[in-house]
Enzyme design. Structure first.
Site, PDB file in Angstrom:
ATOM      1  CB  ILE A 100     -10.052   5.489  -3.936  1.00 38.50           C
ATOM      2  CG1 ILE A 100     -10.755   5.327  -2.577  1.00 38.50           C
ATOM      3  CG2 ILE A 100      -8.596   5.067  -3.877  1.00 38.50           C
ATOM      4  CD1 ILE A 100     -10.859   3.880  -2.092  1.00 38.50           C
ATOM      5  CB  CYS A 101      -8.800   8.607  -0.705  1.00 36.81           C
ATOM      6  SG  CYS A 101      -8.424   9.363   0.887  1.00 36.81           S
ATOM      7  CB  ALA A 102      -6.884  12.969  -1.598  1.00 37.44           C
TER       8      ALA A 102
END
Length: 181
Positions: A100-102
């Site tokens: 998730i995210c980066a």
């Protein structure tokens, strides 16, 4: 058993939401520190005590590995040689992975997307090197689950629950969490 990996600078809401929701449906979620220390400081200065150190775990019984985002946490995950070896092994065995995210950048850096669709924190799409960037909160393509960031952590965790335990369990969990109102 699901291993949620913690590196200095991880996004707390992304890691702990996954652990919380998995444990609510009796999926063993284990936090694994890649720092060599049990206490790992998140991106917002929240210290979290990991269940295990990377050096102590065996991936033999791991159903899924999860990589939370956050900076510089995602960079530390990408640079950890032992974790890289496990990611490549999971890829070869077609075992489930989620980021998730980066953190989907880790999958891109290690070339395990294999032309599959994935999402990442907006503006970081170029890091999905061998994948197809999709602008959606959560993307599941085969055995890979990716998500965009902190506000999508609950949806990400629910997709993991759906993948591991089925739609009915996820629907019951949504109701228990008051997400079906």
């Amino acid at each position: 058993m699901v291993f949620v990996h913690l590196a200095t600078g991880f996004e707390e809401i992304e890691a702990l939401t996954v652990v919380d929701l998995l444990r609510r449906v009796e999926i063993e979620a284990v936090t694994v520190s890649i720092t060599g220390e049990r206490v790992v400081e998140g991106a917002h200065g929240i210290p979290v005590v990991a269940d295990m150190l990377f050096e102590e775990v065996s991936y033999e019984n791991c159903q899924m590995m999860v990589l939370p985002g956050g900076m510089p946490g995602a960079l530390h995950l990408a640079d950890h040689e032992g974790l890289k070896a496990q990611i490549l092994a999971f890829y070869q065995m077609e075992k489930p992975m989620a980021a998730i995210c980066a953190a989907p950048m880790v999958f891109g850096k290690h070339h395990v997307l294999g032309g599959r669709q994935a999402t990442i924190y907006p503006g970081m799409e170029s890091h999905l090197e061998d994948g197809i960037a999709v602008d959606m909160p959560v993307v599941r393509d085969g055995n890979l689950i990716t998500s965009q960031g902190p506000s999508t952590a609950m949806l990400f965790a629910l997709e993991i629950v759906t993948f591991l335990r089925g739609e009915e369990t996820a629907v019951d969990l949504k109701r228990d969490l008051l997400l079906e109102r």
